[in-house]
Enzyme design. Structure first.
Site, PDB file in Angstrom:
ATOM      1  N   ASP A  49       0.843  -1.195   0.000  1.00 55.08           N
ATOM      2  CA  ASP A  49       0.000   0.000   0.000  1.00 55.08           C
ATOM      3  C   ASP A  49       0.880   1.248   0.000  1.00 55.08           C
ATOM      4  O   ASP A  49       1.963   1.245  -0.586  1.00 55.08           O
ATOM      5  CB  ASP A  49      -0.925  -0.042   1.231  1.00 55.08           C
ATOM      6  CG  ASP A  49      -2.271   0.609   0.980  1.00 55.08           C
ATOM      7  OD1 ASP A  49      -2.317   1.845   0.817  1.00 55.08           O
ATOM      8  OD2 ASP A  49      -3.286  -0.106   0.938  1.00 55.08           O
ATOM      9  N   HIS A  86      -3.943   6.049   3.652  1.00 50.19           N
ATOM     10  CA  HIS A  86      -4.626   4.853   3.160  1.00 50.19           C
ATOM     11  C   HIS A  86      -4.019   3.568   3.735  1.00 50.19           C
ATOM     12  O   HIS A  86      -4.733   2.712   4.270  1.00 50.19           O
ATOM     13  CB  HIS A  86      -4.563   4.846   1.628  1.00 50.19           C
ATOM     14  CG  HIS A  86      -5.398   3.810   0.953  1.00 50.19           C
ATOM     15  ND1 HIS A  86      -4.953   2.526   0.735  1.00 50.19           N
ATOM     16  CD2 HIS A  86      -6.648   3.866   0.428  1.00 50.19           C
ATOM     17  CE1 HIS A  86      -5.891   1.829   0.101  1.00 50.19           C
ATOM     18  NE2 HIS A  86      -6.930   2.620  -0.092  1.00 50.19           N
ATOM     19  N   ASN A 177     -13.684   0.200  -7.127  1.00 51.38           N
ATOM     20  CA  ASN A 177     -14.773   1.117  -6.771  1.00 51.38           C
ATOM     21  C   ASN A 177     -15.421   1.788  -7.970  1.00 51.38           C
ATOM     22  O   ASN A 177     -15.895   2.923  -7.867  1.00 51.38           O
ATOM     23  CB  ASN A 177     -14.255   2.201  -5.814  1.00 51.38           C
ATOM     24  CG  ASN A 177     -13.651   1.635  -4.550  1.00 51.38           C
ATOM     25  OD1 ASN A 177     -13.984   0.521  -4.146  1.00 51.38           O
ATOM     26  ND2 ASN A 177     -12.765   2.381  -3.926  1.00 51.38           N
ATOM     27  N   SER A 244     -11.255  -0.866  -0.695  1.00 50.47           N
ATOM     28  CA  SER A 244      -9.965  -0.867   0.008  1.00 50.47           C
ATOM     29  C   SER A 244     -10.146  -1.127   1.494  1.00 50.47           C
ATOM     30  O   SER A 244      -9.261  -1.686   2.154  1.00 50.47           O
ATOM     31  CB  SER A 244      -9.260   0.479  -0.167  1.00 50.47           C
ATOM     32  OG  SER A 244      -8.749   0.635  -1.457  1.00 50.47           O
TER      33      SER A 244
END
Length: 320
Positions: A49, A86, A177, A244
């Site tokens: 990530d 994130h 998404n 996520s």
């Protein structure tokens, strides 16, 4: 490789200071109900990530190391700072420590390997992700969690994932998404749509399908992905939304499942067998399989079905 993978567009719903101990998404998958059997101790999850806030009080004890594969901080391999939030949010959902303050993760005793493959803009070259996967394999992790994706099918990426699977590593990926919430279309993102990975879609905290969650025939299951409370930058907490956020619920759950399953079977289960153990712990919600795959992750499904079965047997015995 010029093409890039990236964070899926996600939403920061709220940054908060005072938080509950067990986030609602983690309650929804019934993780606390099996903590008496396992909290993920001995399992290592590699998070590919944006890096992580390694000094966050809920995460610092869980992080066993990391590596930077991006150009951030002049490409220093030992500096895997998160500038986005994130990666820190994902890490908290997987394994935030159970210390009575802040939040707690799905597997609060699992270890985290932080592999920074997305830079401060949220983008990453395919080579960075591939190198991150290969490094995770070298480190002999148990689970790879990737809340990222791209539109290009790069053979080298697929090969890296296949190598991880060959080494009995579970690979969990966000479905994406770009969906319409109807399950009537096919929105593909790589690596989630590779058959070898566990592709995770999103539902809200009311168990309804998220309007943004990708739908396709490779979605394996869904988990909470809207208004998810977890760790954030500078020791804070935030609510974020996206597949996520659903993905780390599954990654953390697999840490719990692997400990329990290996103990119960008295041997180390293969990646395929552990996938089967995961799917056993899902409940159909009545949506198109393109939206929800096998259904909602629910860690006590096996116990519930056993109780129902035994109750029915007892009822029949009384009638006899």
């Amino acid at each position: 490789m010029e093409q890039k993978l990236h964070l899926f567009p996600y939403q920061v719903d709220e940054v908060v200071e005072m938080v509950e101990v067990v986030p609602k998404g983690i309650e929804l998958i019934a993780a606390p109900e099996i903590w008496g059997n396992s909290k993920g101790k001995g399992i290592t999850v590699a998070i590919l990530d944006t890096g992580c806030d390694v000094t966050h009080p809920d995460l610092s004890e869980r992080i066993i190391g990391g590596r930077n594969f991006t150009l951030d901080d002049d490409g220093q391999p030992d500096v895997y700072i998160d500038y986005s939030g994130h990666g820190t949010h994902v890490a908290g959902t997987i394994a935030a420590i159970h210390n009575g303050t802040g939040v707690v993760g799905v597997a609060p005793e699992a270890s985290l390997l932080i592999l920074k493959v997305l830079d401060k803009s949220g983008s990453g070259q395919y080579d960075w992700i591939i190198n991150g996967i290969n490094y995770a394999v070298e480190q002999k992790v148990d689970i790879i969690s990737m809340s990222l994706g791209g539109s290009v099918d790069v053979p080298e990426l697929h090969q890296a994932i296949q190598n991880a699977i060959t080494n009995q590593i579970l690979v969990v990926c966000a479905a994406g998404n770009e969906g319409d919430g109807q399950g009537s279309s096919n929105e593909f993102a790589f690596p989630a749509c590779y058959n070898e990975v566990i592709s995770v879609g999103s539902i809200n905290l009311q168990r309804s399908s998220s309007e943004f969650s990708n739908s396709n025939n490779e979605v394996d299951l869904v988990a909470p992905g809207e208004g998810i409370l977890s760790t954030y930058l500078n020791g804070t907490y935030a609510k974020l939304s996206g597949t996520s956020m659903a993905t780390p619920h599954v990654s953390g759950a697999l840490a719990l499942i692997k400990v329990n399953a290996n103990r119960n079977f008295e041997r180390n289960l293969t990646e395929t067998e552990l996938y089967a153990q995961l799917i056993k712990r899902t409940i159909p919600l009545g949506n198109s399989p393109k939206l929800e795959g096998n259904g909602l992750l629910y860690l006590t499904t096996e116990k519930y079905l056993s109780e129902v079965f035994n109750h029915e047997l007892s009822a029949k015995a009384l009638k006899i």
